[in-house]
Design a protein around this motif. Structure first.
Motif, PDB file in Angstrom:
ATOM      1  N   GLN A   7       0.846  -1.199  -0.023  1.00  0.00           N
ATOM      2  CA  GLN A   7       0.122  -0.074  -0.093  1.00  0.00           C
ATOM      3  C   GLN A   7       0.804   1.220  -0.088  1.00  0.00           C
ATOM      4  N   GLY A  10      -1.375   4.842   4.049  1.00  0.00           N
ATOM      5  CA  GLY A  10      -2.733   4.200   4.690  1.00  0.00           C
ATOM      6  C   GLY A  10      -2.208   3.533   5.804  1.00  0.00           C
ATOM      7  N   ARG A  11      -3.051   2.565   6.252  1.00  0.00           N
ATOM      8  CA  ARG A  11      -3.062   1.962   7.518  1.00  0.00           C
ATOM      9  C   ARG A  11      -1.899   0.655   7.434  1.00  0.00           C
ATOM     10  N   ARG A  49      -2.885   1.692  -4.350  1.00  0.00           N
ATOM     11  CA  ARG A  49      -3.861   1.659  -3.460  1.00  0.00           C
ATOM     12  C   ARG A  49      -4.248   0.055  -2.974  1.00  0.00           C
ATOM     13  N   ASP A  50      -4.727  -0.028  -2.016  1.00  0.00           N
ATOM     14  CA  ASP A  50      -4.759  -1.321  -1.343  1.00  0.00           C
ATOM     15  C   ASP A  50      -5.860  -2.101  -2.076  1.00  0.00           C
ATOM     16  N   ASP A  51      -6.940  -1.298  -2.862  1.00  0.00           N
ATOM     17  CA  ASP A  51      -7.960  -1.936  -3.696  1.00  0.00           C
ATOM     18  C   ASP A  51      -7.372  -2.720  -4.784  1.00  0.00           C
ATOM     19  N   ASN A  70      -9.243  -8.766   4.288  1.00  0.00           N
ATOM     20  CA  ASN A  70     -10.835  -8.265   3.670  1.00  0.00           C
ATOM     21  C   ASN A  70     -10.703  -7.786   2.316  1.00  0.00           C
ATOM     22  N   SER A 158     -12.233  -1.445  14.429  1.00  0.00           N
ATOM     23  CA  SER A 158     -11.252  -2.111  15.247  1.00  0.00           C
ATOM     24  C   SER A 158     -11.368  -1.892  16.701  1.00  0.00           C
TER      25      SER A 158
END
Ligand code: ATP
Ligand code: MG
Length: 283
Positions: A7, A10-11, A49-51, A70, A158
């Protein structure tokens, strides 16, 4: 050369880079570009991007990817999950206005549910024979009920703090997630060898982070008892000290047992106890 997608921001970004550094794949995050080479391992890092990560790994643009389980489930891509990475833990849950009574999933029949995870939600609703309308929104899902866009939400939780501050309560935990390492299904022999090396390093790192190196001096009369308390990988190292009445004892113990062992060893006369972190354990 293996290409690993992570990523961009982001996280998961920081912990993905940390993980690579922990296993001695040096990526200079300060010089981050779209694509950057590791200095000491035949890999390059692709920032996305993670997507987009499950898709590029499925189609072979990247060989490996680090992404939340996820996203893998939601994008429904054919990739292999080769390791769970132990960070980025969260769950996707159904939440409703906090003053509503909830007695079971039937609650959702005829309701509108806002989410960024329609695939996972649809599967859950189907499995539970619930007929609800899915409203897909990206971002700020938690405000949908107050905004009148939906009756309930299906979103990442979370700590639960965001739900509470939006007047919602979690009623069904549907999907547990953490960051995972995914791989393309058609790696060549050479690429598989590099992946195996990475998995080996991840495992060594994981084992060492759960263990401590313990050193102490033990009086001769307690030596046998100390050896009983301290089984090590083979057996503890015992070295005589200049003073014949004492020995130096070295061992590796699991972090969970550390304080219990220390207490037992002190009780039989151990002195000068040192506890050290381990960088890697190679089995
Ligand atoms: P991108 O710009 O890359 O699309 P994003 O906004 O979709 O980023 P992030 O919020 O950075 O995604 O979250 C990335 C992943 O981190 C999530 O898909 C999830 O697996 C994990 N995660 C862990 N805890 C949380 C949390 N509290 N909220 C959101 N995601 C979390
Ligand atoms: Mg995203």
């Amino acid at each position: 050369m293996l290409r690993i997608a992570i990523q961009t921001k982001g996280r998961l970004n920081e912990e993905s880079l940390n993980m690579l550094n922990e296993i001695d794949i040096n990526v200079d995050s300060a010089k981050r570009k779209f694509l950057s080479k590791a200095s000491n391992f035949p890999t390059e890092i692709l920032y996305l991007r993670d997507d987009d990560i499950p898709g590029v790994v499925a189609n072979g643009t990247a060989h490996l990817g680090i992404v939340g389980l996820n996203e893998v489930e939601e994008k429904n891509c054919d990739v292999e999950i080769v390791a769970r990475l132990g960070f980025g833990g969260c769950r996707i849950s159904l939440a409703i206005p906090k003053d509503h009574e909830y007695e079971g999933v039937e609650y959702f029949n005829g309701k509108r549910i806002a989410t960024s995870y329609p695939v996972i939600l649809e599967k859950f609703l189907k499995e539970n024979n619930v007929n609800a309308k899915i409203e897909v929104i990206t971002g700020s899902v938690e405000i949908a009920p107050a905004a009148g866009i939906a009756d309930a939400i299906f979103d990442i939780v979370s700590s639960g703090g965001t739900l509470v501050s939006n007047g919602l309560k979690e009623v069904e935990r549907v999907f547990e997630s953490e960051a995972v390492l995914i791989a393309n299904r058609n790696l060549s022999t050479e690429e598989k060898e590099l992946l195996d090396e990475i998995l080996f390093r991840i495992e060594s790192d994981r084992i060492s982070s759960r263990k401590k190196y313990l050193l102490m001096n033990i009086p001769q009369k307690s030596l046998e008892e100390a050896l009983r308390i301290l089984p090590a990988m083979r057996s503890p190292t015992v070295m005589p000290l200049a003073d014949k009445e004492w020995y130096s004892l070295h061992s590796v113990v699991s972090s969970d047992e550390l304080w219990d062992k220390v207490k037992q060893l002190k009780a039989i006369g151990a002195e000068g106890i040192l506890v050290l972190s381990l960088d890697k354990i190679i089995l």
